[in-house]
Design a protein around this motif. Structure first.
Motif, PDB file in Angstrom:
ATOM      1  N   GLU A   1       0.359  -1.522  -0.346  1.00  0.00           N
ATOM      2  CA  GLU A   1       0.015   0.085  -0.302  1.00  0.00           C
ATOM      3  C   GLU A   1       1.032   1.496  -0.258  1.00  0.00           C
ATOM      4  N   CYS A   2       0.421   2.004  -0.957  1.00  0.00           N
ATOM      5  CA  CYS A   2       0.327   3.685  -1.052  1.00  0.00           C
ATOM      6  C   CYS A   2       0.392   4.495   0.296  1.00  0.00           C
ATOM      7  N   LEU A   3       1.320   4.888   1.458  1.00  0.00           N
ATOM      8  CA  LEU A   3       1.159   5.383   2.412  1.00  0.00           C
ATOM      9  C   LEU A   3       0.299   7.117   1.752  1.00  0.00           C
ATOM     10  N   TYR A   4       0.906   7.034   0.498  1.00  0.00           N
ATOM     11  CA  TYR A   4       0.002   8.841   0.462  1.00  0.00           C
ATOM     12  C   TYR A   4      -1.413   9.389   0.170  1.00  0.00           C
ATOM     13  N   HIS A   5      -1.867   7.612  -0.405  1.00  0.00           N
ATOM     14  CA  HIS A   5      -3.353   7.851  -0.892  1.00  0.00           C
ATOM     15  C   HIS A   5      -3.783   6.589  -0.771  1.00  0.00           C
ATOM     16  N   GLY A   6      -3.211   5.412  -0.461  1.00  0.00           N
ATOM     17  CA  GLY A   6      -3.578   4.507  -0.079  1.00  0.00           C
ATOM     18  C   GLY A   6      -3.830   3.559  -1.496  1.00  0.00           C
ATOM     19  N   TRP A   7      -3.376   3.819  -2.409  1.00  0.00           N
ATOM     20  CA  TRP A   7      -3.507   2.451  -3.564  1.00  0.00           C
ATOM     21  C   TRP A   7      -3.095   1.445  -3.463  1.00  0.00           C
ATOM     22  N   GLN A   8      -2.974  -0.039  -3.381  1.00  0.00           N
ATOM     23  CA  GLN A   8      -2.415  -0.849  -2.750  1.00  0.00           C
ATOM     24  C   GLN A   8      -2.709  -1.598  -4.423  1.00  0.00           C
ATOM     25  N   PHE A   9      -0.878  -3.030  -4.292  1.00  0.00           N
ATOM     26  CA  PHE A   9      -1.054  -3.453  -5.349  1.00  0.00           C
ATOM     27  C   PHE A   9      -0.344  -5.035  -4.805  1.00  0.00           C
ATOM     28  N   ASN A  10      -0.491  -5.779  -5.806  1.00  0.00           N
ATOM     29  CA  ASN A  10      -0.973  -7.324  -5.047  1.00  0.00           C
ATOM     30  C   ASN A  10       0.152  -7.491  -5.893  1.00  0.00           C
ATOM     31  N   GLY A  11       0.774  -8.935  -6.108  1.00  0.00           N
ATOM     32  CA  GLY A  11       1.762 -10.019  -6.022  1.00  0.00           C
ATOM     33  C   GLY A  11       2.606  -8.945  -7.572  1.00  0.00           C
ATOM     34  N   THR A  12       1.282  -8.929  -8.577  1.00  0.00           N
ATOM     35  CA  THR A  12       1.875  -9.052  -9.801  1.00  0.00           C
ATOM     36  C   THR A  12       1.786  -7.177 -10.332  1.00  0.00           C
ATOM     37  N   GLY A  13       1.754  -7.185  -9.525  1.00  0.00           N
ATOM     38  CA  GLY A  13       2.272  -5.049  -9.591  1.00  0.00           C
ATOM     39  C   GLY A  13       0.079  -4.631  -9.898  1.00  0.00           C
ATOM     40  N   THR A  14      -0.092  -5.707  -9.676  1.00  0.00           N
ATOM     41  CA  THR A  14      -2.071  -5.051 -10.381  1.00  0.00           C
ATOM     42  C   THR A  14      -1.943  -4.485  -8.994  1.00  0.00           C
ATOM     43  N   CYS A  15      -2.915  -2.803  -9.585  1.00  0.00           N
ATOM     44  CA  CYS A  15      -3.726  -2.452  -7.729  1.00  0.00           C
ATOM     45  C   CYS A  15      -4.963  -2.971  -7.922  1.00  0.00           C
ATOM     46  N   VAL A  16      -5.369  -3.174  -6.614  1.00  0.00           N
ATOM     47  CA  VAL A  16      -6.427  -3.658  -6.716  1.00  0.00           C
ATOM     48  C   VAL A  16      -7.402  -2.897  -5.599  1.00  0.00           C
ATOM     49  N   LYS A  17      -6.826  -1.761  -5.684  1.00  0.00           N
ATOM     50  CA  LYS A  17      -7.886  -0.963  -4.454  1.00  0.00           C
ATOM     51  C   LYS A  17      -7.183   1.002  -4.749  1.00  0.00           C
TER      52      LYS A  17
END
Length: 577
Positions: free
Chosen positions: A186-202
């Motif tokens: 999770e990027c703590l700037y705006h909360g974007w989350q990425f799974n193990g493949t690099g895909t943004c899931v949230k």
């Protein structure tokens, strides 16, 4: 003609061999007419060295090349040949024969046996040693770099390790400053989350019913864990080549024990590598640091190159007056792996093996990270019985003893902007591996973001700030704890400080440091309590008892202070204090 030497000029891919013989006395000259017509289609990268030519050998070469002894030398042909060589300077190799004399030239490393043309090389198509598996944090991301490329490593919820580009696609914030949430990065700037493949899931700010954009993903890299080291393949155009993944056979031997450490250093990885492949400096720079390093043992060394390839080189070495055959071996393997192996034969004929492996990852010009690994089959359980922080303090001392020299050497390479042949005077009796390594960079450096070769160099587009050499007052300041530094590149933490250079990368040293700090506080508090009780008591025996207890508590606190210094403070040479 008894004192003649040979000069071979080889041009690829179609190799021309022009042998020009020089006489120390004004002997008769010969024509190059036949030589210009002679073509030698030699195998690529096979270079001949002609040395100590006798008169009969020279006549045989003349005969094979079509020379006639009654012809005179045509200076115009030499001039034309020289111009042609100069126009193709990047593919020429001048091989000068060592005639076995005791002149200065015979003692200094030359270009014999090293091809001057380049080989195909891409720095991205390599496995890079990122971190020790044992030191990798299990619940937080770790930001690292290779050359000038920023990467982030993390374990997902299933315990599988991943590597991404250390940049959030949203606003380019560092993902390594984030956290692990539900197994995602999770990027703590705006909360974007990425799974193990690099895909943004949230994306918390996404409008209701809207889909996550396809561009909201990060670049993944292939990761392997092998023999306790985390490796990353940097090419995203080609899959990882398992043949290029280094394998250290000693670490698979039965009974082999090792101790590993991480060092983050304020100079170029090539400077570190040549230091670690230089056995000649050990008796001088590390005098009495351990039982094997003694200044009076400094002497000439013998080196034998046994292998040269586009992937590196290998050879044997030993003391000039030491036993034969040579039992110490050195091997450098691209992109940044160095190993020194030793075979120890006991009186009973039992063979033991010792190995020192240095994995030197470039982290930007003027910076590097080294994974240090020492081990052997002779240690038994000794490596496990000695606390890691004690052994690491010795490792730290060794690196700090070299730090002033290497920092100034790195600064010279950056400031002078010339190849090492114009700065170094390499001796055959001490610097053979250094010379081999810099010449290997001549062959492959064109495929790297920056390099310092023997005859060529290329500076980084992102120049490093020259670091101050840690000597005298600078060393004392750098070694103070805590020296937390600051954020960003402009005001970075002090890279010469042992705390940032090693302790933050070592779980053993961090545990020891936190333990010392805790017991130091406890000792001070208990000492103060015992002192207060002793003051209030009137009975002499009880007062003496609590005074003794107070002294013991304060002594324990002082011992913890010394322990903190052992873990965190740099070594300063006595003449610099």
């Amino acid at each position: 003609m008894a004192n003649c030497g040979g000069l071979c000029l080889l041009v690829q891919p179609r190799i021309e061999l022009n042998c020009i013989s020089f006489c120390s006395a004004n002997a008769s000259q010969f024509s190059s007419k036949g030589a210009s017509a002679s073509r030698a289609h030699l195998h690529r990268n096979k270079w001949e060295v002609m040395s100590s030519l006798s008169g009969s050998n020279l006549m045989m070469i003349r005969k094979r090349l079509g020379h006639r002894g009654d012809e005179t030398f045509d200076s115009r042909m030499l001039s034309a040949d020289t111009s042609r060589r100069n126009s193709r300077a990047d593919v020429l190799r001048r091989v000068v024969a060592d005639r076995g004399t005791t002149t200065d030239e015979a003692l200094i490393e030359d270009d014999v046996g090293i091809a001057r043309d380049r080989v195909e090389y891409s720095w991205e198509e390599e496995w890079y040693p990122m971190y020790l598996t044992a030191e990798m944090p299990s619940n937080s991301p770790l930001g690292l770099t290779v050359f000038d490329r920023s990467l982030v490593l993390f374990y997902d919820g299933d315990g599988k390790i991943h590597c991404f580009e250390d940049r959030c696609p949203h606003r380019s914030a560092k993902l390594s400053e984030g956290q692990i949430t539900n197994g995602n990065l999770e990027c703590l700037y705006h909360g974007w989350q990425f799974n193990g493949t690099g895909t943004c899931v949230k994306i918390p700010q996404l409008a209701p019913g809207a889909k996550i954009p396809k561009a909201a993903c990060t670049r993944p890299y292939e990761v392997r864990e092998s023999q306790g080291v985390i490796w990353v393949w940097l090419s995203q155009n080609k899959p990882g080549d398992p043949k290029k993944l280094p394998w250290f056979e000693h670490y698979a031997r039965e009974g082999f024990q090792h101790i590993s450490s991480i060092q983050e250093l304020p100079y170029d990885h090539s400077v570190v590598l040549e230091n670690l492949m230089d056995p000649a400096h050990v008796p001088i720079s590390h005098d009495r640091t351990d039982f094997a390093a003694k200044r009076e043992d400094a002497s000439a060394l013998v080196f034998e190159v046994t292998e040269r390839t586009s992937r590196g080189f290998a050879g044997k070495w030993g003391r000039f007056s030491g036993p034969t055959p040579l039992t110490s071996t050195t091997r450098f393997e691209a992109p940044c792996c160095l190993r020194n192996d030793f075979k120890i034969v006991g009186k009973d004929g039992k063979v033991d093996y010792a190995s020192a492996v240095f994995l030197c990852r470039p982290t930007g010009q003027g910076k590097s990270m080294v994974l240090v690994r020492f081990g052997g089959t002779r240690f038994g359980n000794l490596a496990k019985s000695v606390p890691g922080w004690i052994v690491h303090s010795r490792f730290n001392r060794v690196f700090e003893e070299d730090m002033g020299f290497l920092a100034s050497q790195n600064e010279t390479l950056v400031r002078k902007k010339v190849a090492t042949k114009d700065l170094y005077l390499n001796l055959k009796s001490s610097d053979t591996w250094v010379s081999e390594y810099r010449k290997w960079l001549d062959l492959t450096g064109h495929g790297m973001p920056y390099y310092f070769g023997h005859r060529s160099q290329s500076q980084s587009a992102n120049m490093a700030v020259a670091e101050a050499a840690p000597a005298g007052l600078v060393a004392a300041t750098a070694s103070s704890y805590p020296a937390r530094g600051s954020f960003g590149a402009m005001f970075a933490r002090d890279p010469t400080n042992r705390y940032f250079r090693h302790v933050v990368h070592c779980k053993s040293c961090l545990r020891a440091l936190n333990g010392f700090k805790t017991f130091q506080k406890i000792g001070v508090v208990l000492g103060a309590i015992c002192t207060g009780i002793a003051i209030t008591l009137s009975a002499g025996a009880w007062r003496a008892t609590f005074v003794i207890l107070a002294l013991l508590m304060f002594a324990a606190a002082y011992a913890c202070t010394q322990g903190i210094a052992t873990v965190t403070q740099n070594v300063v040479r006595p003449h610099r204090r």
